[in-house]
Structures are given as C-alpha cells and as structure tokens.
Design a protein around this motif. Structure first.
Motif, PDB file in Angstrom:
ATOM      1  N   ARG A 176      46.330  35.914  28.495  1.00  0.00           N
ATOM      2  CA  ARG A 176      44.966  36.209  28.051  1.00  0.00           C
ATOM      3  C   ARG A 176      44.211  37.004  29.109  1.00  0.00           C
ATOM      4  O   ARG A 176      43.369  37.835  28.763  1.00  0.00           O
ATOM      5  N   PHE A 177      44.509  36.754  30.378  1.00  0.00           N
ATOM      6  CA  PHE A 177      43.966  37.628  31.413  1.00  0.00           C
ATOM      7  C   PHE A 177      44.484  39.055  31.212  1.00  0.00           C
ATOM      8  O   PHE A 177      43.752  40.030  31.423  1.00  0.00           O
ATOM      9  N   VAL A 178      45.751  39.183  30.813  1.00  0.00           N
ATOM     10  CA  VAL A 178      46.320  40.512  30.547  1.00  0.00           C
ATOM     11  C   VAL A 178      45.541  41.213  29.445  1.00  0.00           C
ATOM     12  O   VAL A 178      45.117  42.375  29.594  1.00  0.00           O
ATOM     13  N   SER A 179      45.329  40.517  28.326  1.00  0.00           N
ATOM     14  CA  SER A 179      44.610  41.115  27.196  1.00  0.00           C
ATOM     15  C   SER A 179      43.183  41.467  27.581  1.00  0.00           C
ATOM     16  O   SER A 179      42.661  42.515  27.175  1.00  0.00           O
ATOM     17  N   LEU A 180      42.552  40.611  28.371  1.00  0.00           N
ATOM     18  CA  LEU A 180      41.187  40.878  28.813  1.00  0.00           C
ATOM     19  C   LEU A 180      41.166  42.115  29.713  1.00  0.00           C
ATOM     20  O   LEU A 180      40.279  42.980  29.573  1.00  0.00           O
ATOM     21  N   GLY A 181      42.115  42.205  30.635  1.00  0.00           N
ATOM     22  CA  GLY A 181      42.173  43.365  31.519  1.00  0.00           C
ATOM     23  C   GLY A 181      42.368  44.656  30.748  1.00  0.00           C
ATOM     24  O   GLY A 181      41.704  45.668  31.017  1.00  0.00           O
ATOM     25  N   LYS A 182      43.278  44.646  29.770  1.00  0.00           N
ATOM     26  CA  LYS A 182      43.506  45.832  28.946  1.00  0.00           C
ATOM     27  C   LYS A 182      42.231  46.234  28.205  1.00  0.00           C
ATOM     28  O   LYS A 182      41.896  47.427  28.112  1.00  0.00           O
ATOM     29  N   ALA A 183      41.511  45.248  27.672  1.00  0.00           N
ATOM     30  CA  ALA A 183      40.288  45.540  26.924  1.00  0.00           C
ATOM     31  C   ALA A 183      39.220  46.148  27.824  1.00  0.00           C
ATOM     32  O   ALA A 183      38.505  47.077  27.425  1.00  0.00           O
ATOM     33  N   LEU A 184      39.110  45.644  29.044  1.00  0.00           N
ATOM     34  CA  LEU A 184      38.069  46.133  29.957  1.00  0.00           C
ATOM     35  C   LEU A 184      38.363  47.557  30.429  1.00  0.00           C
ATOM     36  O   LEU A 184      37.462  48.398  30.497  1.00  0.00           O
ATOM     37  N   VAL A 185      39.628  47.847  30.778  1.00  0.00           N
ATOM     38  CA  VAL A 185      39.938  49.206  31.239  1.00  0.00           C
ATOM     39  C   VAL A 185      39.867  50.199  30.089  1.00  0.00           C
ATOM     40  O   VAL A 185      39.632  51.400  30.299  1.00  0.00           O
ATOM     41  N   GLU A 186      40.057  49.717  28.859  1.00  0.00           N
ATOM     42  CA  GLU A 186      39.892  50.596  27.701  1.00  0.00           C
ATOM     43  C   GLU A 186      38.411  50.860  27.417  1.00  0.00           C
ATOM     44  O   GLU A 186      38.020  51.960  27.042  1.00  0.00           O
ATOM     45  N   HIS A 187      37.593  49.850  27.649  1.00  0.00           N
ATOM     46  CA  HIS A 187      36.154  49.951  27.374  1.00  0.00           C
ATOM     47  C   HIS A 187      35.440  50.792  28.421  1.00  0.00           C
ATOM     48  O   HIS A 187      34.517  51.544  28.093  1.00  0.00           O
ATOM     49  N   PHE A 188      35.859  50.662  29.693  1.00  0.00           N
ATOM     50  CA  PHE A 188      35.216  51.393  30.792  1.00  0.00           C
ATOM     51  C   PHE A 188      36.251  52.292  31.466  1.00  0.00           C
ATOM     52  O   PHE A 188      37.186  51.788  32.084  1.00  0.00           O
ATOM     53  N   LYS A 189      36.067  53.593  31.373  1.00  0.00           N
ATOM     54  CA  LYS A 189      37.075  54.527  31.888  1.00  0.00           C
ATOM     55  C   LYS A 189      37.211  54.471  33.406  1.00  0.00           C
ATOM     56  O   LYS A 189      38.222  54.892  33.960  1.00  0.00           O
ATOM     57  N   ASP A 190      36.169  53.963  34.099  1.00  0.00           N
ATOM     58  CA  ASP A 190      36.231  53.883  35.565  1.00  0.00           C
ATOM     59  C   ASP A 190      36.436  52.451  36.051  1.00  0.00           C
ATOM     60  O   ASP A 190      36.201  52.142  37.211  1.00  0.00           O
ATOM     61  N   CYS A 191      36.892  51.567  35.165  1.00  0.00           N
ATOM     62  CA  CYS A 191      37.066  50.149  35.519  1.00  0.00           C
ATOM     63  C   CYS A 191      38.424  49.909  36.164  1.00  0.00           C
ATOM     64  O   CYS A 191      39.453  50.385  35.684  1.00  0.00           O
ATOM     65  N   HIS A 192      38.417  49.167  37.261  1.00  0.00           N
ATOM     66  CA  HIS A 192      39.643  48.744  37.928  1.00  0.00           C
ATOM     67  C   HIS A 192      39.626  47.216  38.069  1.00  0.00           C
ATOM     68  O   HIS A 192      38.592  46.630  38.390  1.00  0.00           O
ATOM     69  N   ILE A 193      40.781  46.597  37.842  1.00  0.00           N
ATOM     70  CA  ILE A 193      40.912  45.140  37.886  1.00  0.00           C
ATOM     71  C   ILE A 193      41.573  44.750  39.210  1.00  0.00           C
ATOM     72  O   ILE A 193      42.720  45.135  39.481  1.00  0.00           O
ATOM     73  N   LEU A 194      40.852  44.006  40.027  1.00  0.00           N
ATOM     74  CA  LEU A 194      41.401  43.494  41.281  1.00  0.00           C
ATOM     75  C   LEU A 194      41.787  42.033  41.065  1.00  0.00           C
ATOM     76  O   LEU A 194      40.921  41.200  40.775  1.00  0.00           O
ATOM     77  N   VAL A 195      43.058  41.723  41.201  1.00  0.00           N
ATOM     78  CA  VAL A 195      43.536  40.367  40.944  1.00  0.00           C
ATOM     79  C   VAL A 195      43.744  39.653  42.270  1.00  0.00           C
ATOM     80  O   VAL A 195      44.543  40.076  43.112  1.00  0.00           O
ATOM     81  N   PHE A 196      43.013  38.545  42.467  1.00  0.00           N
ATOM     82  CA  PHE A 196      43.055  37.777  43.708  1.00  0.00           C
ATOM     83  C   PHE A 196      43.989  36.575  43.558  1.00  0.00           C
ATOM     84  O   PHE A 196      44.278  36.119  42.448  1.00  0.00           O
ATOM     85  N   GLY A 197      44.409  36.048  44.685  1.00  0.00           N
ATOM     86  CA  GLY A 197      45.231  34.852  44.676  1.00  0.00           C
ATOM     87  C   GLY A 197      45.927  34.662  46.014  1.00  0.00           C
ATOM     88  O   GLY A 197      45.825  35.502  46.915  1.00  0.00           O
ATOM     89  N   THR A 198      46.625  33.565  46.142  1.00  0.00           N
ATOM     90  CA  THR A 198      47.407  33.291  47.345  1.00  0.00           C
ATOM     91  C   THR A 198      48.774  33.956  47.227  1.00  0.00           C
ATOM     92  O   THR A 198      49.124  34.511  46.174  1.00  0.00           O
ATOM     93  N   ASN A 199      49.556  33.879  48.295  1.00  0.00           N
ATOM     94  CA  ASN A 199      50.904  34.475  48.227  1.00  0.00           C
ATOM     95  C   ASN A 199      51.773  33.761  47.197  1.00  0.00           C
ATOM     96  O   ASN A 199      52.706  34.356  46.652  1.00  0.00           O
ATOM     97  N   LYS A 200      51.461  32.505  46.882  1.00  0.00           N
ATOM     98  CA  LYS A 200      52.217  31.784  45.854  1.00  0.00           C
ATOM     99  C   LYS A 200      51.900  32.309  44.463  1.00  0.00           C
ATOM    100  O   LYS A 200      52.661  32.057  43.513  1.00  0.00           O
ATOM    101  N   GLU A 201      50.780  33.003  44.330  1.00  0.00           N
ATOM    102  CA  GLU A 201      50.352  33.516  43.020  1.00  0.00           C
ATOM    103  C   GLU A 201      50.602  35.014  42.869  1.00  0.00           C
ATOM    104  O   GLU A 201      50.127  35.642  41.930  1.00  0.00           O
ATOM    105  N   GLU A 202      51.400  35.574  43.791  1.00  0.00           N
ATOM    106  CA  GLU A 202      51.650  37.016  43.759  1.00  0.00           C
ATOM    107  C   GLU A 202      52.342  37.436  42.465  1.00  0.00           C
ATOM    108  O   GLU A 202      52.010  38.467  41.865  1.00  0.00           O
ATOM    109  N   SER A 203      53.296  36.639  42.003  1.00  0.00           N
ATOM    110  CA  SER A 203      54.013  36.999  40.774  1.00  0.00           C
ATOM    111  C   SER A 203      53.101  36.874  39.558  1.00  0.00           C
ATOM    112  O   SER A 203      53.202  37.671  38.619  1.00  0.00           O
ATOM    113  N   VAL A 204      52.210  35.882  39.579  1.00  0.00           N
ATOM    114  CA  VAL A 204      51.243  35.734  38.485  1.00  0.00           C
ATOM    115  C   VAL A 204      50.331  36.954  38.437  1.00  0.00           C
ATOM    116  O   VAL A 204      50.064  37.517  37.368  1.00  0.00           O
TER     117      VAL A 204
END
Length: 337
Positions: free
Chosen positions: A195-223
């Motif tokens: 659902r984060f994926v779908s939300l990210g796709k929707a936001l970058v489609e809605h805003f042409k200059d939108c970038h998604i920065l995904v935060f997390g620990t090294n254990k969450e790198e694959s996520v």
C-alpha cells in the motif's frame, strides 16, 4: 516525548546542571536542547549488557556526584544503575518491581491510558517540584505546563542532509515526501508495504516534481527497496544510509511525512513537518503525533487498541485502511504546495 518534561525541569531549576543519559543513536535528540548541559552516552549498556558493563557505567556516573536521578524509562535496569551509582535521590514510576530502590516511587497515574504520554513524564517533574517545594524550584505546584515538543537538528545533521539531497539532485525545490514504513515495536504497527507502493505511485503521478524518500534502519533496507523499486527513479531508498542526525535534517526538509506510529513520527511532529500518521494496534490518544499539523488515520475496532506487537487475528485495523483514504489525507496536507 520526554522533551516537554526536560524543558519543564529546566524552568523549575534554572541553575541546575542537567545531564541526559542516552543511547548513542538517540543522542542527537538532546544534543541541541538548550535545557540540557551534557549528553552522556551509555554506550552498549542495555538490557542485554553484562553486569560488568552496568557496573562500569554506574561507577562513571558515581564519579560525577549527581544529586538526583529522574528516571523516564520504566525499566528495573534504569533504577538499578542509578542505585549502583549511589545517586541520593532517585525518582521514577513504581513499575517493574523497582519500588524499593527508588527514593521517590511514583504511582502510575490512573488516567495514563486517556492522556498523551508527555503528561506521563511531566507528572514526574511535578512530583520532584513537590519534593523540593520552597527550596530549589522556582515554580510552585499549579504552574502552567509547557507541553510543546522541542527538537533542534544538530549542525552535522543539517550539513549531512544538504549533502545527501545534493547528491540525489534534490536541492532545487523538489516536492519531498517521506515514507516511514517500519516501526521498532512490531508488525502490528506497520501498514502493508504494497500500500505504500500504491501511495507512492499515486503521489509521483499527481505531482511531476514529487520524490519519495523512504526512511528506515539497515534491517528495513529491503522493505524500503520493495517500495522504491516499483515507484521508479523518483523513489529514494535511505534505509540504513543515514545517521539519526542526518535523518532529522532530511525530515526537516520534507513537505510531508507519511509514517507508522514510530520514533521518526515524533521527530516529524517536533520539527513541525506536515504529517499523515497511520495507526493500527496502538493508541493515538497516548502516543499520537503531538502536533497541530498532523492527520491521524485509524479505524476503530472493538479489539483496538490492543497494544500487541503482532496481530493474533485478522490485522483488520491496518488492512482496513485503503490507499485512497491515505492519499486524500496526503493531498489535504500538501494543498497549495
């Protein structure tokens, strides 16, 4: 969430020397706080540390000759270290079988589950005020409490964030949206990755200059990569690639942070960043973002808040939160940007 209590203590005792004992990875939270004179790293000492490590830490604290220990953690270990350090006054909640090694054991407030956690910590400061009434304290009982969170990004966090944004080519006014898909407490706090994926796709489609920065620990790198991959070149995986100070600096530059109930959520709230906070098993009344610039999304169910780390049934509290609902909250927060 302890910063209002730290600020209140400083207001009550303006001449006190205040030291904060903190894990190394949370030191940046307090290093820029004007109420704090010193941040002491407790190194590797934790619940899994050896007795020798605890004794070494206690000895170093004993050498500083502190007069009082204010224990925000509810753990037995935190009280034990203060006792081993021979700090004369040890104030904390009477939890985890530690009443006998506290000099002022405070009963847990009956309304704890109906008020935000910042009041839980402020209550300890009030008890110290009663203990020292008419002596060192400048504020009497009944003072008007200051409840705002305080957080200042350390200089190394600001410079590090500028460098990271420049390396990604995002230092020229791009619309920056942060995602925080993890939570240390457990999976019952985590909105599904797809659902984060779908939300990210929707936001970058809605805003042409939108970038998604995904935060997390090294254990969450694959996520984080599972989110950034489908989003495409405007998805930026920062999991495990920043220090906390740098993450604070980056968050302060965001136009929006979409987050589970987590430490980074509270950092965003303290920095005044527009938030969309997604809640599952936990209680937004007690641990929600303490910010007027936030939207909380939660589906109240008969079993919630269960406060469990993993859902024992159908995970409906978070599976019931659809992408469109979160997207509309994001657009509301981004209105005019």
């Amino acid at each position: 969430m302890t910063t209002p209590a730290v600020m209140a203590f400083r207001k009550n005792y303006p001449k006190a020397h205040i030291s904060i004992l903190a894990r190394p990875w949370v030191e940046p939270v307090f290093s820029g706080n004007p109420a704090v004179d010193e941040v002491i790293s407790c190194g590797s000492t934790g619940s899994n540390s050896t007795i020798l490590e605890k004794l070494i830490l206690a000895k170093s604290l004993r050498n500083k000759k502190f007069d009082l220990a204010l224990l925000f953690p509810n753990s037995f270990e935190s009280a034990l270290i203060a006792w081993l350090a021979r700090i004369p006054e040890r104030v904390g909640y009477a939890t985890d079988a530690r009443r006998l090694i506290l000099t002022l054991p405070v009963s847990v407030p009956e309304d704890r589950r109906s008020k935000h956690e910042i009041f839980y910590y402020l209550n300890l400061v009030d008890h110290i005020g009663h203990l020292h009434s008419n002596t060192h304290s400048t504020n009497k009982a009944g003072r008007e409490e200051q409840t705002e969170l305080f957080l200042k990004v350390p200089a190394q966090g600001e410079s590090g964030a500028r460098q990271i944004l420049a390396q990604m080519g995002l230092d020229q006014g791009a619309l920056l949206v942060g995602f925080n898909p993890g939570a240390a407490y457990g999976p019952a706090k985590c909105w599904p990755v797809e659902r984060f994926v779908s939300l990210g796709k929707a936001l970058v489609e809605h805003f042409k200059d939108c970038h998604i920065l995904v935060f997390g620990t090294n254990k969450e790198e694959s996520v984080a990569e599972d989110i950034c991959g489908p989003v495409g070149e405007r998805g930026r995986n920062l999991a495990g690639k920043t220090s906390l100070a740098e993450a604070m600096g980056l968050i302060s530059n965001l136009d929006l942070l979409v987050t589970n109930d987590s430490g980074l959520m509270h950092i965003g709230a303290a920095l005044g960043v527009p938030l969309v906070a997604i809640f599952g098993s936990t209680n937004p009344v007690t641990t929600g973002p303490w910010s007027a610039n936030s939207v909380i999304i939660r589906h109240k169910l008969p079993c919630s808040p269960c406060l469990k780390r993993s859902c024992p049934t159908d995970f409906k509290c978070l599976l019931g939160i659809e992408v469109e609902e979160v997207l509309q909250a994001c657009l509301q927060q981004l209105n005019g940007k």
